[in-house]
Design a protein around this motif. Structure first.
Motif, mmCIF file in Angstrom:
data_model
loop_
_atom_site.group_PDB
_atom_site.id
_atom_site.type_symbol
_atom_site.label_atom_id
_atom_site.label_comp_id
_atom_site.label_asym_id
_atom_site.label_seq_id
_atom_site.Cartn_x
_atom_site.Cartn_y
_atom_site.Cartn_z
ATOM 1 N N ILE B 212 -3.731 10.641 -1.331
ATOM 2 C CA ILE B 212 -3.897 9.305 -1.889
ATOM 3 C C ILE B 212 -4.691 9.404 -3.191
ATOM 4 O O ILE B 212 -5.726 10.064 -3.240
ATOM 5 N N LEU B 236 -10.203 4.485 1.018
ATOM 6 C CA LEU B 236 -8.850 4.859 1.428
ATOM 7 C C LEU B 236 -8.750 6.346 1.749
ATOM 8 O O LEU B 236 -7.706 6.838 2.169
ATOM 9 N N GLY B 237 -9.839 7.072 1.496
ATOM 10 C CA GLY B 237 -9.799 8.510 1.728
ATOM 11 C C GLY B 237 -9.001 9.224 0.649
ATOM 12 O O GLY B 237 -8.326 10.213 0.922
ATOM 13 N N TYR B 290 4.825 6.613 -2.674
ATOM 14 C CA TYR B 290 4.695 5.165 -2.817
ATOM 15 C C TYR B 290 3.755 4.844 -3.967
ATOM 16 O O TYR B 290 2.740 5.517 -4.155
ATOM 17 N N VAL B 305 7.981 0.722 -11.672
ATOM 18 C CA VAL B 305 8.066 1.900 -10.814
ATOM 19 C C VAL B 305 7.309 1.696 -9.499
ATOM 20 O O VAL B 305 7.271 2.595 -8.667
ATOM 21 N N ALA B 306 6.727 0.514 -9.328
ATOM 22 C CA ALA B 306 5.904 0.303 -8.141
ATOM 23 C C ALA B 306 6.746 -0.149 -6.947
ATOM 24 O O ALA B 306 7.835 -0.698 -7.107
ATOM 25 N N ASP B 307 6.230 0.111 -5.760
ATOM 26 C CA ASP B 307 6.878 -0.397 -4.548
ATOM 27 C C ASP B 307 6.266 -1.732 -4.154
ATOM 28 O O ASP B 307 6.895 -2.564 -3.533
ATOM 29 N N PHE B 308 4.984 -1.870 -4.500
ATOM 30 C CA PHE B 308 4.265 -3.073 -4.120
ATOM 31 C C PHE B 308 3.288 -3.406 -5.243
ATOM 32 O O PHE B 308 2.636 -2.523 -5.771
ATOM 33 N N ALA B 309 3.237 -4.669 -5.600
ATOM 34 C CA ALA B 309 2.313 -5.043 -6.672
ATOM 35 C C ALA B 309 1.584 -6.324 -6.335
ATOM 36 O O ALA B 309 2.170 -7.287 -5.857
ATOM 37 N N LYS B 332 -11.971 2.168 13.213
ATOM 38 C CA LYS B 332 -11.386 3.476 13.536
ATOM 39 C C LYS B 332 -12.304 4.290 14.424
ATOM 40 O O LYS B 332 -13.499 4.319 14.193
ATOM 41 N N ARG C 235 12.972 2.221 -6.725
ATOM 42 C CA ARG C 235 11.926 1.427 -6.084
ATOM 43 C C ARG C 235 12.196 -0.055 -6.287
ATOM 44 O O ARG C 235 12.430 -0.505 -7.398
ATOM 45 N N THR C 238 7.896 -5.143 -4.425
ATOM 46 C CA THR C 238 7.490 -6.420 -3.841
ATOM 47 C C THR C 238 6.326 -6.937 -4.677
ATOM 48 O O THR C 238 5.283 -6.297 -4.726
ATOM 49 N N LYS C 254 -0.707 -8.792 2.925
ATOM 50 C CA LYS C 254 0.594 -8.137 2.734
ATOM 51 C C LYS C 254 0.428 -6.680 2.317
ATOM 52 O O LYS C 254 1.172 -5.806 2.751
ATOM 53 N N LEU C 255 -0.558 -6.440 1.449
ATOM 54 C CA LEU C 255 -0.808 -5.065 1.006
ATOM 55 C C LEU C 255 -1.220 -4.198 2.192
ATOM 56 O O LEU C 255 -0.747 -3.072 2.364
ATOM 57 N N MET C 256 -2.105 -4.737 3.046
ATOM 58 C CA MET C 256 -2.569 -3.962 4.208
ATOM 59 C C MET C 256 -1.393 -3.661 5.128
ATOM 60 O O MET C 256 -1.283 -2.555 5.668
ATOM 61 N N PHE C 258 1.723 -3.411 4.230
ATOM 62 C CA PHE C 258 2.539 -2.404 3.551
ATOM 63 C C PHE C 258 1.953 -1.009 3.765
ATOM 64 O O PHE C 258 2.641 -0.077 4.155
ATOM 65 N N LEU C 259 0.632 -0.895 3.521
ATOM 66 C CA LEU C 259 -0.019 0.413 3.659
ATOM 67 C C LEU C 259 0.064 0.909 5.102
ATOM 68 O O LEU C 259 0.341 2.082 5.351
ATOM 69 N N LYS C 262 3.420 2.297 6.077
ATOM 70 C CA LYS C 262 3.719 3.624 5.519
ATOM 71 C C LYS C 262 2.705 4.657 6.016
ATOM 72 O O LYS C 262 2.610 5.754 5.446
ATOM 73 N N GLU C 263 1.930 4.275 6.998
ATOM 74 C CA GLU C 263 0.918 5.180 7.576
ATOM 75 C C GLU C 263 -0.051 5.702 6.520
ATOM 76 O O GLU C 263 -0.374 6.877 6.467
ATOM 77 N N LEU C 264 -0.493 4.813 5.652
ATOM 78 C CA LEU C 264 -1.385 5.230 4.586
ATOM 79 C C LEU C 264 -2.821 4.776 4.832
ATOM 80 O O LEU C 264 -3.694 5.018 4.025
ATOM 81 N N LEU C 265 -3.046 4.114 5.950
ATOM 82 C CA LEU C 265 -4.403 3.657 6.249
ATOM 83 C C LEU C 265 -5.045 4.553 7.289
ATOM 84 O O LEU C 265 -4.367 5.280 7.991
ATOM 85 N N GLY C 266 -6.366 4.449 7.343
ATOM 86 C CA GLY C 266 -7.054 5.129 8.440
ATOM 87 C C GLY C 266 -7.566 6.504 8.082
ATOM 88 O O GLY C 266 -8.168 7.183 8.881
ATOM 89 N N LYS C 267 -7.339 6.917 6.812
ATOM 90 C CA LYS C 267 -7.894 8.203 6.406
ATOM 91 C C LYS C 267 -9.244 8.025 5.754
ATOM 92 O O LYS C 267 -9.888 8.964 5.354
#
Lengths: 473, 332, 271
Positions: B212, B236-237, B290, B305-309, B332, C235, C238, C254-256, C258-259, C262-267
């Motif tokens: 990330i 976000l790590g 992503y 080029v973004a997937d989400f904005a 967590k 791409r 959204t 919505k962003l959360m 989305f993340l 895609k398994e992008l949270l929790g790290k």
């Protein structure tokens, strides 16, 4: 005092039948952006009652007819990048944003013109015509945001005016919606026109007080293929300024001659983390030359460089490589932003004097800064005599003190510029609300009367961007 | 015959993640050709367990060369050892990571052994008819994808962009052999010596290898505001990136610069905050899995080029987002 | 100290627009410039020259128009220049490019330092610098971010690696490739420009270098480009507008989502 009708829910729904629901904003939060421009929001901002974004000239006309019927003030708005409060709805009412009228309608290569709607981003317009090896020479410096309509309404100047003049020089035709909702086409594609009063010219720089520009035909020039820049440091600002008239009288017409005093340079360089050699430098000139022949531009560059050297330049840096050109222009372009970061409380001025008088401006600025304990960095379009002296509040002093001294400094400065030097209080930013009261003080009663008569003739109901340039009686 | 080789990278005796990604790449190619996958480890005092893990991740043979002067990459020495191994075993393909190591050693080696080299590949495949390696890489700022072959020279060499491929899961049932190559004193070369090493402000993982990356640009307005990016990356790590504008203004140091004149990265998530997305910047992030943008301008290039904005004032959005991530992280 | 700086002319890309349909650059507005990363190499060389004295030769391989970048380097303060240009050089990959450049550098006599940019912004390979070291059989220090000490026989420099800085000592002659951190390029001056204008830059072809066509250009290049494609931007963005408090909350929701999807949270390391 003029009393306007408040915008009621019924009026909002009438407006929405004209422009469509998606093109109307009436909730407070979303309207906030339409309540200010690039001037200080706290000082000059005012909320609209409703924002409409018409998609055609006909819709604009319908909105104006409605506004006339109900007696509601209408403030036209471009990108909101103005620097004099011209787009602020002083009396609330309707803000009419042209942002959805943003198409290039025709690029006429035979007549070298482009016709576009008022809401096109000027930079975007220029990009489109560049593909045809043409360009709009009058386009100003706030490159990435401003709209064509706004540029015309403010008769914007910018960096290339030394050689190419300002926006107005390139406007061949205008489509206007009058305050009572009639549509009129002025000018056309002709370069000469004395068929009666030059109304088109009158609308240019009228700051949206006489009608709404919905469409414009712009004269294009062949795109210069060669370009070179010189960045020239001098020990003193006076030496730098003195060179301007020397260059201008030698028969070479640079595209721009920009002046940056030491404080402006330092702030911008700090902001950009740029390391220009500033040791012992009092000011720099940034001179741009362009043309269709590389050899000619090169020769001009050397002539200008030699002139600078003969007139006290400490060094002459050159930039022929686009990357390097971008680097030095970036210093010039970021001065305003850098000054804002340093002290957000300031007054960005736009004085203009005959070029021969430029050297007299600087000592006055020094005097004022000492007298009132403020910093006045100065930069701008020296080749046009147009300087953006910026009166910056001393971060240590109180706001009360600032509010007390700011008008005093401006009064003193403006009086000097106008009466002593034959200059004007704004070269390209306009009067708007910011300089309205000061304007009254520096122009004659007769001139002011004529302004008022003109306004009354075009906008008898006083609903068209009221309160700008002149006061509403 | 037709062996696929990779150069494994280590730092301080520990294998780097990218070594395992390369094995996954190599494994796929070797399987297509029904051949062996070998990997070369150059280092000093590397644990047997480390070497074995390469086998568990896809290697059939591990060539291990051990010497004190191999602890750190020294281009001349690494190239000499590799030139020897290539001469001895004539691999079909040699892959290395497009890292500071791979991008130094392989071009040096390519000249020594007279073969071709393709930089920074994002895709590799085997051409059916010829068995040649098809090496695909972004060029001209990521605006075109070029596929390149080395038809007549062997081995076919490529550097491969980190994070462009996933490592295989560990399979402890896999078997293979570790070949220890004896040190040849002729390989000593003292022209360049490593004196010392310092980590950059405790940054344990690099931008290129991060899953990330949270980047900030001109929209942050001031240096002080850049800490919002650091906090967001932290929660976000991820690692901190920056646009050229932000680096030029001194808000972040050059190692953080993403784009054509900085780093080209392929993280799982690229979060661009206050970055308009100049062509050069986009060139550096196009292969991210992503892309999320937070920007005030809905016309900004980055949205292309973004997937989400999220379009709005970042100074209003970021504190809220940080608060949310803070509470969710706490669960967590 | 005799320093050689190889530079390259590349297309300028900063104001290039993207074609919204194909996702490719609209090239019409582009023009040629000195590879921006080479400016750091030039500046490094100039600073060394200022400190220790010596001479700097810049060299480029490219079409006739590429002489412009050499003149630019002279205007910055380099001493002389060599232009390699020959139809036979066309289509060179990095192997053939480094071979050709190295052959010319060898003819210059005793060179102490070769300083190159990290890579060119068009080809983006970064392979020519290391290739030169290999051909010239010199030591190689890549990704140089700082030169701490320089004597007639050795230098101590820092390299910028993925996770930090490595300090190395290298015996001269050596090839350095430098990163942006090393220096801030100076601006060319009018005096330098005048010198450049009056200078005749030697133009050398394959024959002058005594090279065989078979080793040069496309013929001599081990690699072949077999296919060029424009990557499709697939791409679908959204876009969520977050302009006031409630829409910001919604947007973040919505962003959360989305993340999370895609398994992008929790790290995160948030405590």
């Amino acid at each position: 005092m003029n009393t306007y009708t408040k915008v009621t829910p019924e009026i909002v729904s009438e407006l929405s039948t004209i422009v469509g629901n998606n093109n109307l904003i009436s909730d407070f939060d979303r309207m906030e952006n339409y309540g200010h421009d690039e001037t200080s929001k706290e000082e000059y901002g005012h909320m609209p009652e409703v924002v409409v974004m018409p998609q055609s000239c006909e819709q604009v006309a319908q909105v104006m007819r409605l506004a006339t019927r109900y007696h509601i003030p209408v403030t036209p708005r471009g990108a909101g990048s103005g620097l004099s409060g011209g787009a602020i709805p002083l009396f609330g009412g309707i803000v009419l944003s042209v942002e959805k009228m943003n198409k290039v309608l025709e690029i006429d290569e035979k007549n070298l013109t482009v016709t576009a709607e008022a809401g096109i981003i000027t930079n975007e317009l220029n990009n489109q015509v560049i593909e045809h090896k043409l360009f709009f020479a009058g386009y100003p410096m706030s490159l990435e945001t401003c709209f064509l309509g706004g540029n015309i309404a403010e008769n914007a100047g910018g960096g290339r005016a030394v050689k190419y003049g300002v926006t107005g020089r390139y406007v061949l035709g205008l489509e206007i919606v009058t305050p009572d909702g009639r549509i009129v086409n002025l000018g056309g594609k002709v370069t000469k026109d004395v068929s009666g009063y030059d109304l088109k010219q009158l609308y240019i720089g009228s700051e949206g007080t006489l009608g709404i520009i919905t469409k414009a035909t712009i004269k294009l020039l062949g795109l210069p293929t060669a370009k070179a820049d010189l960045l020239v440091p001098f020990k003193t600002a006076e030496e730098a300024i003195a060179v301007v008239s020397v260059i201008m009288t030698k028969g070479i017409v640079p595209t721009s001659i920009e002046f940056m005093d030491r404080t402006s340079l330092q702030m911008s360089c700090n902001y950009l983390n740029e390391t220009l050699p500033l040791e012992k430098v009092g000011a720099m000139l940034l001179i741009e030359l362009d043309g269709s022949e590389e050899k000619q531009v090169e020769a001009d560059m050397i002539s200008v460089g030699d002139l600078c050297e003969a007139n006290g330049a400490m060094e002459v840096y050159i930039a022929e490589d686009k990357n390097t050109q971008e680097r030095i222009w970036s210093v010039r372009r970021n001065i305003a932003e850098a000054l804002k970061v340093y002290s957000p409380v300031q007054s960005l001025e736009d004085i203009v004097v005959p070029i021969g008088s430029i050297p007299l401006v600087l000592p006055k600025l020094t005097m004022l800064s000492e007298k009132y304990g403020v910093t006045i960095p100065c930069y701008g379009h020296a080749g046009d005599g147009n300087l953006h002296a910026t009166i910056v509040k001393n971060p240590e002093s109180t706001m009360e003190h600032w509010h007390e001294i700011e008008p005093m400094i401006l009064r003193e400065l403006y009086a000097f510029i106008v009466t002593e030097l034959g200059g004007k209080i704004s070269g390209e930013h306009g009067i708007g609300i910011k300089r309205r009261e000061f304007l009254r003080e520096v122009i004659s009663d007769t001139e002011y009367d004529l302004f008022c008569a003109l306004k009354k003739a075009f906008d008898p109901q006083m609903i068209m961007n009221p309160g700008k340039i002149i006061r509403i009686q | 015959m037709n062996e696929i080789w990779t150069l494994s990278e280590q730092h301080g005796g520990k294998l780097k993640d990218v070594s395992f990604e390369l094995l996954a790449r190599g494994r796929a190619l070797a399987d297509t050709l029904q051949s062996q996958l070998c990997t070369v480890v150059l280092g000093n005092k590397i644990d047997d367990k480390e070497l074995e893990s390469l086998i568990f991740h896809g290697a059939d043979t591990v060539f291990y060369v051990e010497n004190p002067c191999l602890g750190d990459m020294v281009c001349e020495i690494y190239a000499m050892v590799l030139a020897y191994l290539v001469g001895e075993y004539t691999p079909h393909v040699l892959l290395a990571a497009a890292t500071t190591t791979g991008r130094s050693v392989l071009p040096y080696l390519a000249v020594k052994i007279h073969t071709g080299l393709t930089a920074d590949c994002t895709d590799l495949a085997i051409e059916k008819e010829t068995g040649n390696l098809l090496q695909t890489r972004p060029a001209i700022g990521g605006n075109i994808m070029a596929t390149i072959k080395t038809p007549n020279h062997r081995p076919q060499m490529a550097t491969v962009r980190p994070k462009s491929y996933k490592a295989l899961a560990e399979d402890r049932s896999r078997s293979g052999k570790v070949v220890r190559v004896a040190w040849n004193p002729e390989w000593n070369d003292t022209r360049v010596q490593v004196l010392s090493y310092r980590e950059e402000c405790g940054n344990s993982s690099s931008l290129e290898e991060a899953d990330i990356v949270v980047s900030g640009g001109k929209g942050l307005k001031k240096r002080e505001n850049f800490r919002l990016i650091e906090e967001l990356a932290d929660s976000l790590g991820g690692q901190v990136g920056a646009s050229r504008d932000a680096v030029d203004r001194g808000w972040a140091s050059y190692p953080h610069q993403v784009g054509l004149s900085g780093k080209t990265i392929s993280p799982k998530l690229y979060l661009a905050v206050g970055i308009s997305g100049a062509v050069q910047h986009l060139a550096g992030i196009k292969t991210a899995e992503y892309i999320v943008a937070i920007n005030s301008d809905e016309h900004a290039n980055i949205l292309q080029v973004a997937d989400f904005a999220l379009v709005g004032d970042l100074f209003a959005i970021l504190p809220q987002l940080l608060r949310r991530l803070g509470t969710q992280g706490g669960e967590k | 100290m005799y320093i050689v700086v190889p530079i390259k002319q590349v297309p300028e890309t900063s104001n290039v627009q993207m074609d919204k349909e194909t996702g490719t650059m609209i090239r019409s507005a582009s023009e040629a410039i000195v590879n921006p990363l080479d400016l750091y190499a030039l500046e490094t060389a100039l600073q060394i020259k200022e400190r220790t004295g010596g001479r700097i030769t810049v060299i480029t391989m490219g079409p006739l128009g590429a002489a412009k970048v050499l003149k630019e380097a002279i205007a910055m303060g380099c001493d002389d220049a060599i232009h390699l240009s020959d139809r036979a050089f066309g289509g060179s990959d990095t192997w053939a490019t480094s071979y050709t450049l190295a052959s010319a550098i060898r003819k210059l006599g005793k060179v102490d330092l070769v300083i190159a940019g990290e890579r060119a912004t068009d080809g983006d390979t970064g392979q020519v610098g290391p290739g030169l070291a290999s051909w010239l059989d010199m030591g190689l220090v890549t990704y140089t971010s700082h030169i701490e000490e320089l004597t007639d026989t050795y230098l101590i420099a820092e390299r910028l690696l993925e996770e930090g800085y490595q300090k190395v000592k290298a015996t001269l002659p050596v090839v350095l490739t430098v990163v942006k951190e090393i220096a801030i390029p100076r601006l060319p001056t009018l005096k330098g420009k005048k010198r450049a204008m009056h200078m005749t830059i030697p133009l050398l072809g394959a024959k002058d270098l005594g090279l065989e066509n078979a080793d040069l250009g496309l013929l001599g290049s081990p690699t072949r480009v077999v296919k060029i494609e424009s990557p499709k931007i697939s791409r679908a963005c959204t876009v969520v507008k977050a302009t006031d408090d409630s829409s910001i909350q919604e947007g973040i929701d919505k962003l959360m989502l989305f993340l999370a999807s895609k398994e992008l949270l929790g790290k995160g390391v948030a405590k």
